[in-house]
Motif scaffolding. Sequence first.
Motif, PDB file in Angstrom:
ATOM      1  N   GLY B 310      89.336 -54.937  16.244  1.00  0.00           N
ATOM      2  CA  GLY B 310      90.626 -55.072  16.632  1.00  0.00           C
ATOM      3  C   GLY B 310      91.331 -54.288  14.945  1.00  0.00           C
ATOM      4  N   MET B 311      90.581 -53.436  14.974  1.00  0.00           N
ATOM      5  CA  MET B 311      90.714 -52.543  13.996  1.00  0.00           C
ATOM      6  C   MET B 311      91.933 -51.965  14.503  1.00  0.00           C
ATOM      7  SD  MET B 311      88.200 -51.169  11.297  1.00  0.00           S
ATOM      8  CE  MET B 311      86.815 -50.503  12.843  1.00  0.00           C
ATOM      9  N   SER B 312      92.808 -50.676  13.523  1.00  0.00           N
ATOM     10  CA  SER B 312      93.840 -49.206  13.731  1.00  0.00           C
ATOM     11  C   SER B 312      93.007 -48.680  14.741  1.00  0.00           C
ATOM     12  CB  SER B 312      94.433 -49.374  12.977  1.00  0.00           C
ATOM     13  OG  SER B 312      94.161 -48.449  12.705  1.00  0.00           O
ATOM     14  N   VAL B 313      93.650 -47.867  15.615  1.00  0.00           N
ATOM     15  CA  VAL B 313      93.052 -46.597  16.123  1.00  0.00           C
ATOM     16  C   VAL B 313      92.625 -45.658  15.495  1.00  0.00           C
ATOM     17  CG1 VAL B 313      93.196 -45.004  18.480  1.00  0.00           C
ATOM     18  CG2 VAL B 313      93.878 -47.655  18.427  1.00  0.00           C
ATOM     19  N   THR B 314      93.608 -45.203  15.052  1.00  0.00           N
ATOM     20  CA  THR B 314      93.151 -44.426  13.897  1.00  0.00           C
ATOM     21  C   THR B 314      91.898 -44.542  12.880  1.00  0.00           C
ATOM     22  OG1 THR B 314      95.562 -44.681  13.239  1.00  0.00           O
ATOM     23  CG2 THR B 314      94.481 -43.131  12.291  1.00  0.00           C
ATOM     24  N   ALA B 315      91.945 -45.685  12.142  1.00  0.00           N
ATOM     25  CA  ALA B 315      90.747 -45.946  11.549  1.00  0.00           C
ATOM     26  C   ALA B 315      88.920 -45.870  12.430  1.00  0.00           C
ATOM     27  CB  ALA B 315      90.271 -47.749  11.159  1.00  0.00           C
ATOM     28  N   ARG B 316      89.206 -46.818  13.978  1.00  0.00           N
ATOM     29  CA  ARG B 316      88.424 -46.734  14.375  1.00  0.00           C
ATOM     30  C   ARG B 316      87.651 -45.363  14.583  1.00  0.00           C
ATOM     31  NH1 ARG B 316      89.236 -49.888  19.052  1.00  0.00           N
ATOM     32  NH2 ARG B 316      91.461 -50.278  18.740  1.00  0.00           N
ATOM     33  N   TRP B 317      88.823 -44.223  14.681  1.00  0.00           N
ATOM     34  CA  TRP B 317      87.991 -42.913  15.520  1.00  0.00           C
ATOM     35  C   TRP B 317      88.250 -42.084  14.076  1.00  0.00           C
ATOM     36  CZ3 TRP B 317      90.204 -38.897  12.607  1.00  0.00           C
ATOM     37  CH2 TRP B 317      89.775 -37.429  13.181  1.00  0.00           C
ATOM     38  N   PHE B 318      88.320 -42.319  13.190  1.00  0.00           N
ATOM     39  CA  PHE B 318      88.127 -42.116  11.035  1.00  0.00           C
ATOM     40  C   PHE B 318      86.740 -42.357  11.398  1.00  0.00           C
ATOM     41  CE2 PHE B 318      88.476 -41.639   6.410  1.00  0.00           C
ATOM     42  CZ  PHE B 318      88.247 -40.045   7.188  1.00  0.00           C
ATOM     43  N   PHE B 319      85.833 -43.361  11.467  1.00  0.00           N
ATOM     44  CA  PHE B 319      84.752 -44.178  11.287  1.00  0.00           C
ATOM     45  C   PHE B 319      83.747 -43.697  12.377  1.00  0.00           C
ATOM     46  CE2 PHE B 319      86.691 -48.401   8.888  1.00  0.00           C
ATOM     47  CZ  PHE B 319      86.091 -47.791   8.059  1.00  0.00           C
ATOM     48  N   SER B 320      84.584 -43.310  13.386  1.00  0.00           N
ATOM     49  CA  SER B 320      82.518 -42.958  14.269  1.00  0.00           C
ATOM     50  C   SER B 320      82.433 -41.888  14.433  1.00  0.00           C
ATOM     51  CB  SER B 320      83.955 -42.689  15.821  1.00  0.00           C
ATOM     52  OG  SER B 320      82.843 -42.257  17.131  1.00  0.00           O
ATOM     53  N   LEU B 321      83.595 -40.654  13.690  1.00  0.00           N
ATOM     54  CA  LEU B 321      83.716 -39.339  13.109  1.00  0.00           C
ATOM     55  C   LEU B 321      82.642 -39.566  11.640  1.00  0.00           C
ATOM     56  CD1 LEU B 321      84.461 -35.914  12.850  1.00  0.00           C
ATOM     57  CD2 LEU B 321      85.908 -36.550  11.188  1.00  0.00           C
TER      58      LEU B 321
END
Lengths: 94, 533
Positions: B310-321
């Motif tokens: 349930g993290m923000s989408v921004t954070a998920r995108w960033f962590f994946s990168l």
Amino acid sequence: MEQEHQHITSYRTYAIVLTALLFLTAITVFVTWFDLEALTIVVAMAIACVKVTIVISYFMHVKHDKLVFKLMVGMVFILILVIFLILFSDYLFR
Amino acid sequence: MEISAIENSYLKHGTKYKGILGWLTSTDHKRIGLMYMYAIMIFFLVGGLLGGLMRLELFRPGQDYITAQTYNAVFTVHGVIMIFLVVIPGLAAVFGNILMPIMIGARDVAFPKLNLFSFYIYIFGAILAISSQFLGKGAPDTGWTFYAPYSTDTNTNVVAAVLAAFVLGFSSILTGLNFIVTIHRMRAPGMTWFKMPLFPWSLYATAWIQLLATPIVGITLLMIIAERWFKIGFFDPNLGGDPILFQHLFWIYSHPAVYIMILPAMGVITEIIPTFSQKRVFGYKAIVFSSVAIAAVGYLVWGHHMYTAGMSVTARWFFSLLTFIVAVPSAIKVFNWISTMYKGSINLQPPFFFTMAFIFNFMIGGLTGLVLGSLATDIHVHDTAFVVAHFHYIIFGGMGFAFLAAIHYWFPKIYGRMYNNKLANTSCALIFGGFTLLYFPQFIIGLQGMPRRYFDYLPKYEWGQVFSFFGAIVLGIGILIMLINLFKSARKGKIASSNPWGGKTLEWTIASPPTVENFEEIPIITEGPYEYK
Ligand code: HEM
Ligand SMILES: [Cu+2]
């Protein structure tokens, strides 16, 4: 062996540092009288950061230490900062 | 004459006390390292038996031998023991202690007493961890991750387990601190940073993680206890807390912690490959910088454990990168190892076979890590057996095999004796075969949807669990043969020369086993560590 230089801090400096710390503690308590809402944490952390800097520089002598130790301490601060920034990429965008 | 090397060594001489007391009070880095090794071996066997118990229960669908609650306790204890008692101290505390001071040309670590103290903290933490299983209202059942808010309100004995992890953290921090100071201050004259061997380099990068990341999990664990006892609402939404905050704090430590496990393992492999190829290591500086890069970027990818939380989408995108970026330095190392072997004169000995198994397993573990690291695929496989297979490939197949490679590589140095080569090769083959049979099917049934931490399953997953069960048996036999071979050889093996493999680093220039002082005279270093002709 290389020469370890000693630095002796005067009582006067320590007294000033102590007063500054007590003063900042008083401010920390003082701001709790007001409801700053979202800024509560920011203000508390800002004051805490100033106190930490004073303690590390004077009581822990980093101010008079070799460059390599200053760099190490600086590195830790940068790390914490980056971790906070990334953490808030979650909280700010939820 | 050679027997006298053993008589004169640290194995026979130490403190003023004789026998076991002489070991327990010794501040000799080699003795402390060996004590860690024996302790870790025992915990590994206990953890392994618990793993076997789970495999037995999973052999067939439905409930067979243990209840669901017991199963939860078993995987929790298995995880806590394996992670906090075995693989996190693992290579650093054992081979770091025994060999790092020698490899940099020192007589001991910078703070020998602190070193012994870390060992006792470790034992104290271990006792707490084991006793959490028996004291209080039942063994903890949260998994080794202690996720809140379940961990803050289950009735089982979470506090003891959490305290154990907290105490063990201190042992880790102090060892890290000790190694950082040792490497900064005690290198032999002439050994500049870039003339230092690469195992000490990997320990240096690891030590910074131990020092800086461990306190975070310490505080987090205390927050759990505070919430349990005083109902302070950090994590429990009912008390106004945020359960995702726990996951953040936990993984801010625990992802860097996976690099505490794997970085020294990479260091060991980097020592073994040049020796058995008789060739200078390829890209020394690239290996150094990739260790440092892994340590640094490894701090910033923790969110890949939380894509579905349930993290923000921004954070998920960033962590994946960021997760994809951290895979780059790991791959650099693999290329360096392969290039080091290229056109070398390869000597096929047991340590080299374990090393090859390491590279193979690490590739599979690392690449499946990328499957997990990419946002879209992880949603499908998160919390399935696929994750279980991934981290066992990295931790057991990687760190575990590196440990076995290390023990076979430095065995003659540590004991002054040689093991039976044939038995060592047989056990390597059995362990590798058993390991593959045990964990590879978990990838497949994981992809098909087998959830992790479940004690029951649909019949369609049965084939995989059956394969895994037999894999576990083969693996167990392999480990048994290896232990018998090593234990027998430590006492009765053929006397080994001081440099049986033709290694170039400093530990091979002194007697096998080393004397208490390591060096009669501290060497002066003039060239790099891997100058093969
Ligand atoms: C190539 C680099 C790696 C990548 C990209 C990677 C990625 C991941 C991801 C995304 C997960 C979370 C899966 C999920 O729960 O959905 C994961 C789990 C895990 N990884 Fe890795 N990993 C890598 C290397 C490692 C290494 C080197 C280790 C240990 C030495 C490791 C140990 C673990 C562990 C213990 C878990 C399971 C945590 C849990 O959920 O209980 N990984 N990995
Ligand atoms: Cu991770």
